[in-house]
Structure formats: C-alpha cells, structure tokens
Design a protein around this motif. Structure first.
Motif, PDB file in Angstrom:
ATOM      1  N   ALA A  64       0.835  -1.201   0.000  1.00  0.00           N
ATOM      2  CA  ALA A  64       0.000   0.000   0.000  1.00  0.00           C
ATOM      3  C   ALA A  64       0.873   1.256   0.000  1.00  0.00           C
ATOM      4  CB  ALA A  64      -0.929  -0.004   1.211  1.00  0.00           C
ATOM      5  N   ILE A  65       1.956   1.218   0.764  1.00  0.00           N
ATOM      6  CA  ILE A  65       2.863   2.374   0.794  1.00  0.00           C
ATOM      7  C   ILE A  65       3.497   2.590  -0.570  1.00  0.00           C
ATOM      8  CG2 ILE A  65       5.080   3.175   1.729  1.00  0.00           C
ATOM      9  CD1 ILE A  65       4.208   1.916   4.407  1.00  0.00           C
ATOM     10  N   LEU A  71       1.685   6.776  -6.834  1.00  0.00           N
ATOM     11  CA  LEU A  71       0.682   7.778  -7.200  1.00  0.00           C
ATOM     12  C   LEU A  71       1.183   9.187  -6.918  1.00  0.00           C
ATOM     13  CD1 LEU A  71      -2.583   6.102  -5.894  1.00  0.00           C
ATOM     14  CD2 LEU A  71      -1.894   6.441  -8.273  1.00  0.00           C
ATOM     15  N   ARG A  72       1.911   9.349  -5.824  1.00  0.00           N
ATOM     16  CA  ARG A  72       2.422  10.669  -5.470  1.00  0.00           C
ATOM     17  C   ARG A  72       3.486  11.129  -6.464  1.00  0.00           C
ATOM     18  NH1 ARG A  72       5.087  10.539  -0.004  1.00  0.00           N
ATOM     19  NH2 ARG A  72       6.655   9.515  -1.255  1.00  0.00           N
ATOM     20  N   ASP A  73       4.337  10.188  -6.926  1.00  0.00           N
ATOM     21  CA  ASP A  73       5.412  10.541  -7.848  1.00  0.00           C
ATOM     22  C   ASP A  73       4.922  10.735  -9.282  1.00  0.00           C
ATOM     23  OD1 ASP A  73       7.804   8.360  -6.178  1.00  0.00           O
ATOM     24  OD2 ASP A  73       7.122  10.385  -5.705  1.00  0.00           O
ATOM     25  N   ALA A  74       3.776  10.192  -9.615  1.00  0.00           N
ATOM     26  CA  ALA A  74       3.250  10.330 -10.973  1.00  0.00           C
ATOM     27  C   ALA A  74       2.779  11.761 -11.196  1.00  0.00           C
ATOM     28  CB  ALA A  74       2.081   9.369 -11.180  1.00  0.00           C
ATOM     29  N   ALA A  75       2.846  12.188 -12.466  1.00  0.00           N
ATOM     30  CA  ALA A  75       2.382  13.538 -12.809  1.00  0.00           C
ATOM     31  C   ALA A  75       0.873  13.605 -12.580  1.00  0.00           C
ATOM     32  CB  ALA A  75       2.708  13.845 -14.251  1.00  0.00           C
ATOM     33  N   PRO A  76       0.416  14.658 -11.977  1.00  0.00           N
ATOM     34  CA  PRO A  76      -1.021  14.752 -11.713  1.00  0.00           C
ATOM     35  C   PRO A  76      -1.803  14.936 -13.011  1.00  0.00           C
ATOM     36  CG  PRO A  76       0.063  16.798 -11.118  1.00  0.00           C
ATOM     37  CD  PRO A  76       1.141  15.824 -11.489  1.00  0.00           C
TER      38      PRO A  76
END
Length: 116
Positions: A64-65, A71-76
């Motif tokens: 999960a981490i 998701l955090r590192d992917a471009a929004p």
C-alpha cells in the motif's frame, strides 16, 4: 476365621496389584507426556499462524505504501482548472502554416550549414 481369610485375600490382592499399579502409573505418565506434547504442538501452531499473519499484514502495508508513493510521484492528471473547466482546444486555422516550398528551402539551408 472369615476375617483371617479376608485379610489373606486382601493381602494377596495387594501383592498382585503392586506391578499392575506400577503399570497404570507408567501408562498415566505416558498419557500425560503425550498430552503435554500435543498442547505444545498446538501452541507452536498458534504462534506460527500469528507470525504468518503479522508477515502478511506487513507485506500488505508495504504494498500500500509503494502504491501511494507511485501515485504521489506520478504527474497529476488535471481535468479542470480551479476556476472552471478547461478551455476548448484552438481551431487548426489559428496555427501558423508554412508553405511546402518555403519549408523545403529552409531544410536545404540547414543541411548545407551542417555539411560545412
């Protein structure tokens, strides 16, 4: 006389019961030992199951981490602006156009400059 016969019979039974009583005690001890081994095996099984469940929970938490970090590192992905929807794309006639002959001449000049 009856009391003497009864006492002799009781004494004979006690003498015969001595080895049988020892055998019963040995069987009782074996049964107790087996019961203790079974209890210890059950306790080991419970401990191993608990350890396995803890490892599985840790693995799920780590997955999960990693998913959250990915998701955090992917471009929004931006679907709309904060003040309203995105504007419509510009019409193709609004883009600059270069005539084919002029583009070919420009490419030829660039190749000539690179060849020097």
């Amino acid at each position: 006389m009856r009391t003497v016969a009864r006492r002799a019979l009781a004494l004979g039974l006690l003498l015969c019961a001595g080895p049988a009583g020892a055998q019963d005690a040995d069987l009782f001890q074996r049964g107790f030992d087996l019961e203790m081994q079974l209890t210890q095996a059950r306790q080991r099984e419970v401990d191993l199951r608990n350890q396995l469940m803890a490892l599985e929970a840790r693995q799920q938490a780590e997955q999960a981490i990693r998913a959250i970090e990915a998701l955090r590192d992917a471009a929004p992905i931006r679907l709309s602006r904060a003040d309203g929807p995105l504007p419509a794309p510009p019409a193709p006639e609004r883009f600059a156009t270069i005539p084919d002959a002029r583009l070919a001449a420009s490419n030829a000049r660039v190749r000539a400059a690179l060849a020097r």
